[in-house]
Design a protein around this motif. Structure first.
Motif, PDB file in Angstrom:
ATOM      1  N   ASN A 282       0.242   2.945 -37.494  1.00  0.00           N
ATOM      2  CA  ASN A 282      -0.239   3.960 -36.291  1.00  0.00           C
ATOM      3  C   ASN A 282       0.108   3.616 -35.090  1.00  0.00           C
ATOM      4  OD1 ASN A 282      -1.974   1.677 -36.874  1.00  0.00           O
ATOM      5  ND2 ASN A 282      -3.576   2.631 -35.697  1.00  0.00           N
ATOM      6  N   GLN A 283       0.816   2.402 -34.965  1.00  0.00           N
ATOM      7  CA  GLN A 283       1.350   1.695 -33.675  1.00  0.00           C
ATOM      8  C   GLN A 283       2.909   2.054 -33.417  1.00  0.00           C
ATOM      9  OE1 GLN A 283       0.443  -2.213 -34.742  1.00  0.00           O
ATOM     10  NE2 GLN A 283      -1.511  -1.970 -33.441  1.00  0.00           N
ATOM     11  N   GLN A 284       3.097   1.977 -32.181  1.00  0.00           N
ATOM     12  CA  GLN A 284       4.429   2.189 -31.670  1.00  0.00           C
ATOM     13  C   GLN A 284       4.596   1.491 -30.204  1.00  0.00           C
ATOM     14  OE1 GLN A 284       5.334   6.400 -29.964  1.00  0.00           O
ATOM     15  NE2 GLN A 284       3.455   6.633 -31.233  1.00  0.00           N
ATOM     16  N   VAL A 285       5.685   1.089 -29.931  1.00  0.00           N
ATOM     17  CA  VAL A 285       5.936   0.250 -28.709  1.00  0.00           C
ATOM     18  C   VAL A 285       6.373   1.241 -27.855  1.00  0.00           C
ATOM     19  CG1 VAL A 285       7.418  -1.445 -27.627  1.00  0.00           C
ATOM     20  CG2 VAL A 285       6.645  -1.808 -29.675  1.00  0.00           C
ATOM     21  N   HIS A 286       5.855   1.105 -26.401  1.00  0.00           N
ATOM     22  CA  HIS A 286       6.078   1.921 -25.257  1.00  0.00           C
ATOM     23  C   HIS A 286       6.251   0.821 -24.162  1.00  0.00           C
ATOM     24  CE1 HIS A 286       4.844   6.096 -25.997  1.00  0.00           C
ATOM     25  NE2 HIS A 286       4.415   5.439 -27.227  1.00  0.00           N
ATOM     26  N   LEU A 287       7.464   1.356 -23.295  1.00  0.00           N
ATOM     27  CA  LEU A 287       7.623   0.427 -22.085  1.00  0.00           C
ATOM     28  C   LEU A 287       6.898   1.247 -20.881  1.00  0.00           C
ATOM     29  CD1 LEU A 287      11.470  -0.137 -22.359  1.00  0.00           C
ATOM     30  CD2 LEU A 287       9.506  -1.574 -22.941  1.00  0.00           C
ATOM     31  N   ILE A 288       6.132   0.184 -20.238  1.00  0.00           N
ATOM     32  CA  ILE A 288       5.120   0.657 -19.186  1.00  0.00           C
ATOM     33  C   ILE A 288       5.943   0.036 -17.774  1.00  0.00           C
ATOM     34  CG2 ILE A 288       2.998   0.843 -18.153  1.00  0.00           C
ATOM     35  CD1 ILE A 288       3.316   2.461 -20.439  1.00  0.00           C
ATOM     36  N   THR A 289       6.166   1.161 -16.915  1.00  0.00           N
ATOM     37  CA  THR A 289       6.645   0.242 -15.383  1.00  0.00           C
ATOM     38  C   THR A 289       5.314   0.459 -14.704  1.00  0.00           C
ATOM     39  OG1 THR A 289       8.810   1.200 -15.646  1.00  0.00           O
ATOM     40  CG2 THR A 289       8.315   0.652 -13.609  1.00  0.00           C
ATOM     41  N   VAL A 290       5.169  -0.718 -14.090  1.00  0.00           N
ATOM     42  CA  VAL A 290       4.214  -0.901 -12.934  1.00  0.00           C
ATOM     43  C   VAL A 290       4.599  -1.442 -11.533  1.00  0.00           C
ATOM     44  CG1 VAL A 290       1.928  -2.430 -12.601  1.00  0.00           C
ATOM     45  CG2 VAL A 290       2.617  -1.745 -14.821  1.00  0.00           C
ATOM     46  N   ASP A 291       4.270  -0.423 -10.641  1.00  0.00           N
ATOM     47  CA  ASP A 291       4.889  -0.905  -9.238  1.00  0.00           C
ATOM     48  C   ASP A 291       3.636  -1.605  -8.598  1.00  0.00           C
ATOM     49  OD1 ASP A 291       5.254  -1.005  -6.469  1.00  0.00           O
ATOM     50  OD2 ASP A 291       6.500   0.681  -6.511  1.00  0.00           O
ATOM     51  N   MET A 292       3.671  -2.944  -8.705  1.00  0.00           N
ATOM     52  CA  MET A 292       2.410  -3.682  -8.271  1.00  0.00           C
ATOM     53  C   MET A 292       2.063  -3.299  -6.645  1.00  0.00           C
ATOM     54  SD  MET A 292       1.311  -5.220 -10.556  1.00  0.00           S
ATOM     55  CE  MET A 292       0.063  -6.626 -10.000  1.00  0.00           C
ATOM     56  N   ASP A 293       3.006  -3.052  -5.792  1.00  0.00           N
ATOM     57  CA  ASP A 293       2.942  -2.733  -4.286  1.00  0.00           C
ATOM     58  C   ASP A 293       2.114  -1.536  -4.368  1.00  0.00           C
ATOM     59  OD1 ASP A 293       3.909  -5.289  -3.304  1.00  0.00           O
ATOM     60  OD2 ASP A 293       6.011  -4.367  -2.908  1.00  0.00           O
ATOM     61  N   ALA A 294       2.678  -0.529  -5.054  1.00  0.00           N
ATOM     62  CA  ALA A 294       2.025   0.886  -5.034  1.00  0.00           C
ATOM     63  C   ALA A 294       0.606   0.720  -5.503  1.00  0.00           C
ATOM     64  CB  ALA A 294       2.897   1.688  -5.628  1.00  0.00           C
ATOM     65  N   TRP A 295       0.412   0.099  -6.627  1.00  0.00           N
ATOM     66  CA  TRP A 295      -0.894   0.092  -7.231  1.00  0.00           C
ATOM     67  C   TRP A 295      -1.856  -0.807  -6.208  1.00  0.00           C
ATOM     68  CZ3 TRP A 295      -3.735  -4.555  -8.345  1.00  0.00           C
ATOM     69  CH2 TRP A 295      -5.037  -4.121  -8.998  1.00  0.00           C
ATOM     70  N   TYR A 296      -1.531  -1.921  -5.629  1.00  0.00           N
ATOM     71  CA  TYR A 296      -2.283  -2.518  -4.975  1.00  0.00           C
ATOM     72  C   TYR A 296      -2.461  -1.770  -3.537  1.00  0.00           C
ATOM     73  CZ  TYR A 296      -4.240  -6.322  -1.745  1.00  0.00           C
ATOM     74  OH  TYR A 296      -5.050  -7.148  -1.085  1.00  0.00           O
ATOM     75  N   HIS A 297      -1.693  -0.991  -2.957  1.00  0.00           N
ATOM     76  CA  HIS A 297      -2.112   0.143  -2.005  1.00  0.00           C
ATOM     77  C   HIS A 297      -2.996   0.939  -2.378  1.00  0.00           C
ATOM     78  CE1 HIS A 297      -1.065   2.246   1.717  1.00  0.00           C
ATOM     79  NE2 HIS A 297      -0.902   3.342   0.883  1.00  0.00           N
ATOM     80  N   GLU A 298      -2.870   1.740  -3.430  1.00  0.00           N
ATOM     81  CA  GLU A 298      -3.624   2.834  -3.937  1.00  0.00           C
ATOM     82  C   GLU A 298      -4.878   2.095  -4.174  1.00  0.00           C
ATOM     83  OE1 GLU A 298      -4.010   5.310  -8.086  1.00  0.00           O
ATOM     84  OE2 GLU A 298      -2.009   5.344  -7.163  1.00  0.00           O
ATOM     85  N   LYS A 299      -5.143   1.097  -4.788  1.00  0.00           N
ATOM     86  CA  LYS A 299      -6.588   0.478  -4.966  1.00  0.00           C
ATOM     87  C   LYS A 299      -7.159   0.197  -3.781  1.00  0.00           C
ATOM     88  CE  LYS A 299      -7.528  -4.158  -6.003  1.00  0.00           C
ATOM     89  NZ  LYS A 299      -7.400  -5.458  -6.491  1.00  0.00           N
ATOM     90  N   ASN A 300      -6.518  -0.339  -2.698  1.00  0.00           N
ATOM     91  CA  ASN A 300      -6.933  -0.504  -1.429  1.00  0.00           C
ATOM     92  C   ASN A 300      -7.578   0.750  -0.653  1.00  0.00           C
ATOM     93  OD1 ASN A 300      -7.287  -3.384  -1.554  1.00  0.00           O
ATOM     94  ND2 ASN A 300      -4.993  -3.725  -0.982  1.00  0.00           N
ATOM     95  N   GLU A 301      -6.599   1.735  -0.835  1.00  0.00           N
ATOM     96  CA  GLU A 301      -6.953   2.916  -0.274  1.00  0.00           C
ATOM     97  C   GLU A 301      -8.197   3.523  -0.752  1.00  0.00           C
ATOM     98  OE1 GLU A 301      -5.722   4.956   2.411  1.00  0.00           O
ATOM     99  OE2 GLU A 301      -4.899   3.010   2.811  1.00  0.00           O
ATOM    100  N   TYR A 302      -8.384   3.479  -2.079  1.00  0.00           N
ATOM    101  CA  TYR A 302      -9.654   3.983  -2.852  1.00  0.00           C
ATOM    102  C   TYR A 302     -11.008   3.112  -2.483  1.00  0.00           C
ATOM    103  CZ  TYR A 302     -12.802   4.955  -6.659  1.00  0.00           C
ATOM    104  OH  TYR A 302     -13.880   5.172  -7.394  1.00  0.00           O
ATOM    105  N   LEU A 303     -10.548   1.829  -2.115  1.00  0.00           N
ATOM    106  CA  LEU A 303     -11.791   1.006  -1.815  1.00  0.00           C
ATOM    107  C   LEU A 303     -12.302   1.371  -0.222  1.00  0.00           C
ATOM    108  CD1 LEU A 303     -11.066  -2.482  -3.433  1.00  0.00           C
ATOM    109  CD2 LEU A 303     -12.583  -0.720  -4.082  1.00  0.00           C
ATOM    110  N   LYS A 304     -11.455   2.098   0.469  1.00  0.00           N
ATOM    111  CA  LYS A 304     -11.680   2.107   1.818  1.00  0.00           C
ATOM    112  C   LYS A 304     -12.969   3.336   2.045  1.00  0.00           C
ATOM    113  CE  LYS A 304      -7.549   1.110   4.156  1.00  0.00           C
ATOM    114  NZ  LYS A 304      -6.317   1.691   4.837  1.00  0.00           N
TER     115      LYS A 304
END
Length: 95
Positions: free
Chosen positions: A73-95
């Motif tokens: 029931n398992q498969q491998v997926h590649l996940i791309t994470v843009d840390m700068d975009a994630w950090y920016h989005e997280k901080n905008e949400y917290l405002k």
């Protein structure tokens, strides 16, 4: 300027035991686990889980997933994470 994009393989497990859902883990990131109802949501949740776990740490090198032993029931997926975009989005949400 160096890229803030990271790519990690994750294990996506599909379950139908108590409804239909997915869990996402990564041997690269001990303790990382998240869950979602759809494949699309699973990928989005994986990005957030990886970024949350790696925020403020040294990023581990991605493992070669070809040697991982998977269940049926398992498969491998590649996940791309843009840390700068994630950090920016997280901080905008917290405002």
């Amino acid at each position: 300027m160096p890229s803030s994009a990271l790519v990690y393989p994750v294990i996506l497990s599909e379950f139908n035991d108590d409804g239909h859902y997915y869990t996402i883990t990564s041997p690269n990131i001990p303790g990382m686990i998240t869950q979602a109802d759809t494949l699309s949501e699973a990928q989005t949740e994986a990005v957030d889980a990886i970024a949350t776990m790696l925020d403020g740490t040294t990023y581990p090198l991605p493992q070669d997933s070809s040697s991982w032993i998977l269940e049926s029931n398992q498969q491998v997926h590649l996940i791309t994470v843009d840390m700068d975009a994630w950090y920016h989005e997280k901080n905008e949400y917290l405002k």
